[in-house]
Design a protein around this motif. Sequence first.
Motif, mmCIF file in Angstrom:
data_model
loop_
_atom_site.group_PDB
_atom_site.id
_atom_site.type_symbol
_atom_site.label_atom_id
_atom_site.label_comp_id
_atom_site.label_asym_id
_atom_site.label_seq_id
_atom_site.Cartn_x
_atom_site.Cartn_y
_atom_site.Cartn_z
ATOM 1 N N GLU A 92 0.821 -1.198 0.000
ATOM 2 C CA GLU A 92 0.000 0.000 0.000
ATOM 3 C C GLU A 92 0.864 1.260 0.000
ATOM 4 O O GLU A 92 2.031 1.222 0.386
ATOM 5 N N GLY A 93 0.289 2.355 -0.418
ATOM 6 C CA GLY A 93 1.014 3.619 -0.415
ATOM 7 C C GLY A 93 0.413 4.593 -1.400
ATOM 8 O O GLY A 93 -0.573 4.300 -2.080
ATOM 9 N N LYS A 94 1.031 5.749 -1.471
ATOM 10 C CA LYS A 94 0.584 6.812 -2.377
ATOM 11 C C LYS A 94 1.767 7.332 -3.157
ATOM 12 O O LYS A 94 2.871 7.490 -2.616
ATOM 13 N N ALA A 95 1.548 7.595 -4.442
ATOM 14 C CA ALA A 95 2.602 8.154 -5.291
ATOM 15 C C ALA A 95 1.992 9.145 -6.259
ATOM 16 O O ALA A 95 0.827 9.027 -6.644
ATOM 17 N N CYS A 96 2.780 10.134 -6.624
ATOM 18 C CA CYS A 96 2.382 11.090 -7.653
ATOM 19 C C CYS A 96 3.535 11.205 -8.640
ATOM 20 O O CYS A 96 4.707 11.260 -8.236
ATOM 21 N N PRO A 128 15.243 0.995 -9.843
ATOM 22 C CA PRO A 128 15.693 2.255 -9.260
ATOM 23 C C PRO A 128 14.568 2.893 -8.449
ATOM 24 O O PRO A 128 13.438 2.405 -8.446
ATOM 25 N N VAL A 129 14.871 3.975 -7.772
ATOM 26 C CA VAL A 129 13.853 4.660 -6.978
ATOM 27 C C VAL A 129 12.780 5.220 -7.902
ATOM 28 O O VAL A 129 13.071 6.021 -8.790
ATOM 29 N N VAL A 130 11.544 4.792 -7.686
ATOM 30 C CA VAL A 130 10.401 5.330 -8.425
ATOM 31 C C VAL A 130 9.267 5.550 -7.432
ATOM 32 O O VAL A 130 9.282 5.025 -6.316
ATOM 33 N N GLY A 131 8.270 6.331 -7.853
ATOM 34 C CA GLY A 131 7.176 6.652 -6.953
ATOM 35 C C GLY A 131 6.257 5.481 -6.678
ATOM 36 O O GLY A 131 5.790 5.281 -5.552
ATOM 37 N N ALA A 149 9.688 -1.940 -3.061
ATOM 38 C CA ALA A 149 8.514 -1.138 -2.701
ATOM 39 C C ALA A 149 8.286 -1.145 -1.198
ATOM 40 O O ALA A 149 7.962 -0.112 -0.601
ATOM 41 N N ARG A 150 8.443 -2.297 -0.579
ATOM 42 C CA ARG A 150 8.242 -2.383 0.873
ATOM 43 C C ARG A 150 9.311 -1.603 1.628
ATOM 44 O O ARG A 150 9.031 -0.938 2.622
ATOM 45 N N ASN A 151 10.547 -1.702 1.164
ATOM 46 C CA ASN A 151 11.635 -0.964 1.825
ATOM 47 C C ASN A 151 11.429 0.545 1.719
ATOM 48 O O ASN A 151 11.755 1.288 2.644
ATOM 49 N N ARG A 152 10.889 0.980 0.575
ATOM 50 C CA ARG A 152 10.732 2.417 0.330
ATOM 51 C C ARG A 152 9.351 2.938 0.733
ATOM 52 O O ARG A 152 9.139 4.146 0.770
ATOM 53 N N GLY A 153 8.412 2.020 0.980
ATOM 54 C CA GLY A 153 7.061 2.443 1.327
ATOM 55 C C GLY A 153 6.282 2.978 0.149
ATOM 56 O O GLY A 153 5.425 3.861 0.306
ATOM 57 N N THR A 154 6.545 2.444 -1.050
ATOM 58 C CA THR A 154 5.877 2.931 -2.256
ATOM 59 C C THR A 154 4.799 1.941 -2.708
ATOM 60 O O THR A 154 4.929 0.731 -2.516
ATOM 61 N N PRO A 155 3.718 2.427 -3.339
ATOM 62 C CA PRO A 155 2.635 1.537 -3.768
ATOM 63 C C PRO A 155 3.081 0.590 -4.864
ATOM 64 O O PRO A 155 3.822 0.976 -5.771
ATOM 65 N N GLU A 200 5.696 17.203 -1.916
ATOM 66 C CA GLU A 200 6.064 17.859 -0.663
ATOM 67 C C GLU A 200 5.489 17.081 0.526
ATOM 68 O O GLU A 200 6.169 16.901 1.548
ATOM 69 N N GLU A 201 4.265 16.599 0.381
ATOM 70 C CA GLU A 201 3.625 15.843 1.467
ATOM 71 C C GLU A 201 4.311 14.501 1.693
ATOM 72 O O GLU A 201 4.384 14.015 2.829
ATOM 73 N N LEU A 202 4.809 13.890 0.612
ATOM 74 C CA LEU A 202 5.425 12.569 0.706
ATOM 75 C C LEU A 202 6.897 12.620 1.093
ATOM 76 O O LEU A 202 7.504 11.578 1.358
ATOM 77 N N LYS A 203 7.452 13.821 1.133
ATOM 78 C CA LYS A 203 8.884 13.966 1.401
ATOM 79 C C LYS A 203 9.237 13.399 2.781
ATOM 80 O O LYS A 203 8.525 13.620 3.757
#
Length: 423
Positions: A92-96, A128-131, A149-155, A200-203
Amino acid sequence: YYEGVENSPYALTFFPGDTASPEQISMVFRIIEERLLFTNITGDEKRLVYLPAGESQEITASKNPEIFESMDIPVLTREMLYSSIPFQILNEGKACGTLKKMSPEDLGTTPVSFKDVLILTRLPNELPVVGGTITEEFQTPLAHVNVAARNRGTPNIALPEASENTKIKLFIGKLVEFIVKDGTYSIKGISQSQAEKCWEELKKEPFIPQYDIDSDGLPLFSEIKFEDSVKTGVKAANLAVLSQVLPENTPAGFAVPFHYYNEFINSKTVTAEIVQKAETDCTDEGRTAEICSETTVFLTADTPETIADLIKRMLSDSRFTRDTVFREAVLNALKYIIYRTPVDETFATELNSRITEVFGTEKVRLRSSTNAEDLEQFSGAGLYDSTSAYASGEDAASLKITKVWSSIWNFEAFEEREFWGID
């Protein structure tokens, strides 16, 4: 393929990019199966099964069924395993970011960032790092995409034929908000201002690593303590202390404090000649002439500037911040400039002499040790480069250490630090 094993609770799977042969897979399977005392070795119930992790492994298995059948190895495809579900919710998570359809091959040639949401046609070996990520192949929980994704907390979800899905297809190439929550997902188009607000919110919480740039000298491992990590980097300090505890099982060595890197970037001027060479390197590596030319224009300052001045200007530039392709090209040029700029003769002599003293004429390994790796909250594993060297000659350490220093600005390393809020 074997029937009746869909409900087996135990599966052997390999890394999606692993190219092990059916014979090798069978050998590994048998070794593991014999040691799992809680599974059955025959029949259809409570068996260990082989689950190919990606399309290429499934193709290999389907072309060689006799090898698995002869050793009574049940093979379970992802289609069989996931046939009853339309998609997978993996994290789960949020990305833009900009929604992009990419293959693993595309990832190797096209820079992406945490401001991108990817539709991946197949499972890549590295991510690589992606949203956020949407894979058109089903994933196992330990697939690299999901672990990242789990390590970075990304959807992260798996959705077959996602790029043809009517709810998704119209957003490819556009800014989107991608949310995975409560067993479902949503994608909607957003404006640039909405995207910037989202980023900014996800930073992450800003983090400034500690450092001491005043301490010089080239201390031996025997002279370094844990607290010296602020001078030499955590990796060097950890290895040094380990060598004191286990001297018979660890290599000899010494550390090069941050002082010398800092002195280097603050004293060396970026010349027009090296900028032109960096442009040639840019195009030689396959980037477009247009982006390489724009990078050269950016690197060409009105008045002479040091490498440190260039770095400060780069980090505050709005295009560098928002344009991933431009950012990658500028970082690559910066790496070229650092690597191809000679260190001071005094330091060169000191470094080469220290290697002669400790290692003689043996080949040595120059390893990265920064204040942005091996931290409690950030491992930084694999982000920076190491290289081999000698005490003298064409591969003298004094000629090679700038290659390690330049790797601080690897695109992947920069993106990871930005994602995790490391100043």
